[in-house]
Structures are given as structure tokens and as C-alpha cells.
Design a protein around this motif. Structure first.
Motif, PDB file in Angstrom:
ATOM      1  N   PRO A   1     -10.889   9.235  -2.559  1.00 38.08           N
ATOM      2  CA  PRO A   1      -9.536   8.737  -2.178  1.00 38.08           C
ATOM      3  C   PRO A   1      -9.333   8.660  -0.538  1.00 38.08           C
ATOM      4  O   PRO A   1      -8.644   7.884  -0.276  1.00 38.08           O
ATOM      5  CB  PRO A   1      -8.607   9.787  -3.039  1.00 38.08           C
ATOM      6  N   ASP A   2      -9.794   9.590   0.134  1.00 41.02           N
ATOM      7  CA  ASP A   2      -9.580   9.529   1.529  1.00 41.02           C
ATOM      8  C   ASP A   2     -10.334   8.606   2.362  1.00 41.02           C
ATOM      9  O   ASP A   2      -9.863   8.025   3.292  1.00 41.02           O
ATOM     10  CB  ASP A   2      -9.690  11.145   2.180  1.00 41.02           C
ATOM     11  N   ILE A   3     -11.407   8.293   1.763  1.00 40.28           N
ATOM     12  CA  ILE A   3     -12.434   7.542   2.529  1.00 40.28           C
ATOM     13  C   ILE A   3     -11.993   5.994   1.958  1.00 40.28           C
ATOM     14  O   ILE A   3     -11.884   5.138   2.827  1.00 40.28           O
ATOM     15  CB  ILE A   3     -13.773   7.701   1.811  1.00 40.28           C
ATOM     16  N   ILE A   4     -11.507   5.618   0.696  1.00 38.56           N
ATOM     17  CA  ILE A   4     -11.059   4.584   0.433  1.00 38.56           C
ATOM     18  C   ILE A   4      -9.728   4.170   0.763  1.00 38.56           C
ATOM     19  O   ILE A   4      -9.325   3.054   0.715  1.00 38.56           O
ATOM     20  CB  ILE A   4     -11.030   4.435  -1.381  1.00 38.56           C
ATOM     21  N   GLY A   5      -9.042   4.981   1.192  1.00 36.22           N
ATOM     22  CA  GLY A   5      -7.438   4.773   1.765  1.00 36.22           C
ATOM     23  C   GLY A   5      -6.349   4.931   0.844  1.00 36.22           C
ATOM     24  O   GLY A   5      -5.576   4.910   1.486  1.00 36.22           O
ATOM     25  N   PHE A   6      -6.684   5.398  -0.251  1.00 40.85           N
ATOM     26  CA  PHE A   6      -5.467   6.010  -1.310  1.00 40.85           C
ATOM     27  C   PHE A   6      -4.924   6.899  -0.523  1.00 40.85           C
ATOM     28  O   PHE A   6      -3.343   7.130  -0.603  1.00 40.85           O
ATOM     29  CB  PHE A   6      -5.950   6.154  -2.614  1.00 40.85           C
ATOM     30  N   THR A   7      -5.451   7.915  -0.054  1.00 42.29           N
ATOM     31  CA  THR A   7      -4.820   9.154   0.524  1.00 42.29           C
ATOM     32  C   THR A   7      -3.944   8.654   1.784  1.00 42.29           C
ATOM     33  O   THR A   7      -2.535   9.330   2.088  1.00 42.29           O
ATOM     34  CB  THR A   7      -5.913  10.280   0.972  1.00 42.29           C
ATOM     35  N   THR A   8      -4.431   7.784   2.596  1.00 44.49           N
ATOM     36  CA  THR A   8      -3.906   7.275   3.773  1.00 44.49           C
ATOM     37  C   THR A   8      -2.643   6.409   3.420  1.00 44.49           C
ATOM     38  O   THR A   8      -1.348   6.586   3.890  1.00 44.49           O
ATOM     39  CB  THR A   8      -4.861   6.485   4.569  1.00 44.49           C
ATOM     40  N   GLY A   9      -2.670   5.619   2.243  1.00 47.49           N
ATOM     41  CA  GLY A   9      -1.441   5.065   1.590  1.00 47.49           C
ATOM     42  C   GLY A   9      -0.467   5.848   1.300  1.00 47.49           C
ATOM     43  O   GLY A   9       0.790   5.759   1.437  1.00 47.49           O
ATOM     44  N   ALA A  10      -0.809   7.112   0.476  1.00 51.69           N
ATOM     45  CA  ALA A  10      -0.077   8.146   0.239  1.00 51.69           C
ATOM     46  C   ALA A  10       0.736   8.729   1.250  1.00 51.69           C
ATOM     47  O   ALA A  10       1.994   8.952   1.385  1.00 51.69           O
ATOM     48  CB  ALA A  10      -0.450   9.066  -0.809  1.00 51.69           C
ATOM     49  N   ALA A  11       0.123   8.818   2.383  1.00 51.74           N
ATOM     50  CA  ALA A  11       0.361   9.490   3.658  1.00 51.74           C
ATOM     51  C   ALA A  11       1.637   8.663   4.179  1.00 51.74           C
ATOM     52  O   ALA A  11       2.548   9.046   4.702  1.00 51.74           O
ATOM     53  CB  ALA A  11      -0.569   9.831   4.684  1.00 51.74           C
ATOM     54  N   SER A  12       1.208   7.246   4.190  1.00 50.45           N
ATOM     55  CA  SER A  12       2.232   6.335   4.661  1.00 50.45           C
ATOM     56  C   SER A  12       3.531   6.403   4.108  1.00 50.45           C
ATOM     57  O   SER A  12       4.404   6.387   4.713  1.00 50.45           O
ATOM     58  CB  SER A  12       1.503   4.915   4.872  1.00 50.45           C
ATOM     59  N   GLY A  13       3.524   6.375   2.775  1.00 53.36           N
ATOM     60  CA  GLY A  13       4.580   6.609   1.875  1.00 53.36           C
ATOM     61  C   GLY A  13       5.380   7.899   2.159  1.00 53.36           C
ATOM     62  O   GLY A  13       6.492   7.819   2.622  1.00 53.36           O
ATOM     63  N   GLY A  14       4.695   9.003   2.351  1.00 53.25           N
ATOM     64  CA  GLY A  14       5.435  10.050   2.789  1.00 53.25           C
ATOM     65  C   GLY A  14       5.803  10.140   4.140  1.00 53.25           C
ATOM     66  O   GLY A  14       7.041  10.635   4.739  1.00 53.25           O
ATOM     67  N   LEU A  15       5.210   9.492   5.278  1.00 53.70           N
ATOM     68  CA  LEU A  15       5.657   9.464   6.629  1.00 53.70           C
ATOM     69  C   LEU A  15       6.993   8.414   6.745  1.00 53.70           C
ATOM     70  O   LEU A  15       7.648   8.595   7.506  1.00 53.70           O
ATOM     71  CB  LEU A  15       4.502   8.746   7.534  1.00 53.70           C
ATOM     72  N   LEU A  16       6.968   7.499   5.963  1.00 51.47           N
ATOM     73  CA  LEU A  16       8.222   6.780   6.046  1.00 51.47           C
ATOM     74  C   LEU A  16       9.263   7.359   5.418  1.00 51.47           C
ATOM     75  O   LEU A  16      10.472   7.119   5.796  1.00 51.47           O
ATOM     76  CB  LEU A  16       7.964   5.498   4.965  1.00 51.47           C
TER      77      LEU A  16
END
Length: 360
Positions: A115-130
Motif C-alpha cells: 500500500p505504501d508503494i502503490i500510493g494508498f498510504t500516501t492517499g490516506a496520509a493526504s486525507g489526514g493532512l487535510l
């Protein structure tokens, strides 16, 4: 092959166990032993974390406080309200990330599919940062909502792009890397434009940390695992069929697209709840399934040993993060990133020609 012969068929390295309600289950013998040893190791690491620390209390007193609730108010606060939820969170988040990585690597037939390579973790982090930087709230409920929504939206976008020419593993990874890179740029932009206090809070969360964990985020984490882990175990046979390739899996009657979407949904839910609880913890979902596979000598990605391996790796990393520069504490995500980098270099040097063929 007759029904009797099918029931008695047992490949090398496997054992057939009778179930109490009838029928039997074919299990990989070494995987079961490895899972048991990893589970014991995770529990020993948890006990070591619980009974030791910078606060001056003996292991015996800490154990007595944990079991009987005796000791001073400060003793109970440190052991029961700080150490215990941190240990439980480390184990459960490790299980979630190990399982998520195993699902993605198995269904896509690619060891880089985490999930961190594919970008799902990054997307989840984006939601948290927002939630932290734009909405202006850093409560556990707000971060939980932001990470789940962010991870789900990222998954929809990635899968939509990958579906245009068939939901294959390579196409999923390429789409995820592209979307993840764009989201990482958005995250960096949000941090650069935020006030210094909010940026510091967000940056600490973005590294992945269990330092300020409490009992509140553990309940949704435990509930998600209670739903997703049985669902994963129920799909193990389907997941193993997908490891054979689309043609072979379709030949066994597996609906390819539906099976992949279902397994991806479970993996995304596990990754999102892990990010919501502890922030983005890199490399664990990538490395845990491969380490479990090497230990268990499984013919494919070992899903159940990966759960236990995830718990061991994160419990060990968190213990190291607490003790390495004690009384200062390092975000556990930095420890897993360092260990993950060393692990990848080791894998790349395993092949005699340096091609990294050992990473399979």
C-alpha cells in the motif's frame, strides 16, 4: 481422481487437519510453526516494552501494576494508560500492515505491490493532512475520517486507471506509483503553506509515530481487524489462486476482477486504519510478507505468517524507537524506513549478478 483420493491428497510439506464441525483443512506445516514462533516473539517484545522504560519502575512493580492495578497514580498512568495502549497498537497496526501487504503482493503477483508503494498510504496520509492543516482539527476521530476517505478515494482513482486495459498487477502498480507521486507533492505543498505549529504537528504524524497513542484510536482499529481478518482468511484460497496467474485462476472458476476488487478493498481498509492509528509507517507492508515467506518456505506469499511478522517487526521497531535515544523517542516510522532500506539493499545483493532476483 475419486472423492476419497481428493480428501486424502496431501502435497509435500502440508498436513491435513480434521475440523471439529466436519471436513478437513490442508495447511502448510512450516508456515504453522513459523506463525507460532513469530506470535511468541511478538508477545515477548510486548512484555519487554510493557515492563521496561525511561520511567523508574521495576519490572516486578510494573507487572504488579498491570495485573492488580496497585501502585501510585503515576505508576498506573505510565503502565496502563501509556505503555499498554502503545504495545497493543503496535501489535495490531503491525498485523494490519502485514496482512495488507500480503494481500496486495499475492493478488498482483508482484513483491513491490504494497500500500505504501502503490500510493494508498500516501492517499490516506493526504486525507489526514487535510484534516490537520486545512480543516484545523487533529482529533483521532477527524484523522480517522480523513485517512479512510483519502485512502478510499485514492483506491478508486488508481483502480479506475488500471481497469481501462484490465486490472493486472503491473498496471495497478504503475497507476499507483503515478497517483502516489502526485499526492506526495500535494502533501508537501500543504506542509509548506501551513502555519509552523500546525506543520510541526502534521510532520510528526506524517513520519508515523506511536508516541502519543491512547485507548481511543484502538477501538476502531480492533473493530476493523475483527471484520477484515476473517474476511482475509475466507479469501485465502482465492488469493492463492490469483498467484497462479489470471488464466489459471479463471480456469479454477475464480471471477478475476471481482476477486481482485474484493481483496483490494480489504487491503485498503487495513492500510487506512493503520495510517489513521499511527500515521504512515513505511516499508513494513512491503517487507513483512517477504520475510514471512522466506522463513516459512511457502510456495507463495504466506498470508497468516505475514500477519505475525508484521506484529513482530513493528513491536521490535517501536521498542527500538523508545530505547535508542532514551529518554527522547524516535517516530517508529523512521525506524521502519531505515530497516526497510537496509532490507531492500540486502535483497538486491542476494543475487550473484546484482539483479535482485531474490526479491520474489
Amino acid at each position: 481422481m475419486s472423492t476419497t483420493k481428493q480428501a486424502s491428497y496431501r502435497p509435500a510439506g502440508y498436513v491435513r487437519r480434521r475440523l471439529p464441525w466436519g471436513g478437513s483443512l490442508l495447511t502448510h506445516r512450516r508456515s504453522g510453526i513459523v506463525t507460532l514462533l513469530l506470535t511468541v516473539t511478538a508477545l515477548l517484545l510486548a512484555v519487554a516494552t510493557l515492563l521496561t522504560g525511561a520511567y523508574e519502575i521495576s519490572p516486578g512493580q510494573a507487572l504488579d501494576t498491570l495485573l492488580t492495578g496497585s501502585g501510585s497514580n503515576l505508576d498506573r498512568f505510565i503502565v496502563i494508560d501509556q505503555r499498554l495502549p502503545r504495545v497493543i497498537a503496535a501489535l495490531l497496526v503491525g498485523v494490519a500492515l502485514g496482512t495488507s501487504g500480503a494481500i496486495f503482493q499475492s493478488t498482483s503477483r508482484n513483491p513491490l505491490a504494497s500500500p505504501d508503494i502503490i500510493g494508498f498510504t500516501t492517499g490516506a496520509a493526504s486525507g489526514g493532512l487535510l484534516m490537520i492543516l486545512v480543516i484545523g482539527t487533529a482529533t483521532s476521530r477527524a484523522i480517522l475520517l480523513g485517512t479512510v476517505v483519502g485512502g478510499a478515494l485514492t483506491a478508486v482513482v488508481v483502480v479506475t486507471f488500471a481497469l481501462r486495459r484490465g486490472l493486472t498487477g503491473d498496471r495497478l502498480i504503475l497507476s499507483g506509483i503515478a497517483i502516489g507521486a502526485m499526492l506526495a507533492a500535494v502533501n508537501d505543498y500543504l506542509l509548506s503553506r501551513a502555519p509552523i505549529e500546525a506543520a510541526e504537528t502534521a510532520k510528526a504524524w506524517q513520519h508515523g509515530s506511536l508516541n502519543a497513542i491512547s485507548w481511543l484510536p484502538i477501538l476502531p482499529l480492533a473493530l476493523t481487524l475483527a471484520v477484515c481478518l476473517p474476511a482475509t482468511l475466507a479469501m485465502v484460497r482465492t488469493i492463492r489462486a490469483l498467484e497462479l496467474g489470471d488464466d489459471a485462476a479463471a480456469g479454477t472458476g475464480v471471477p478475476i476482477v471481482r476477486a481482485r476488487l474484493t481483496s483490494f478493498a480489504i487491503g485498503i481498509a487495513l492500510a487506512a486504519i493503520a495510517v489513521a492509528t499511527a500515521g504512515p509507517i513505511g516499508f513494513l507492508a512491503l517487507a513483512a510478507p517477504q520475510l514471512a515467506r522466506r522463513l516459512s518456505h511457502s510456495p507463495g506469499v504466506a498470508v497468516v505468517p505475514s500477519m505475525a511478522m508484521g506484529a513482530v517487526v513493528l513491536a521490535a521497531a517501536d521498542l527500538l524507537a523508545q530505547r535508542l535515544l532514551s529518554p527522547f523517542q524516535i517516530p517508529v516510522g523512521l525506524v521502519t524506513a531505515a530497516v526497510g532500506g537496509i532490507y531492500l539493499v540486502w535483497l538486491l545483493t542476494m543475487a550473484p549478478d546484482g539483479s535482485g532476483r531474490g526479491f520474489r
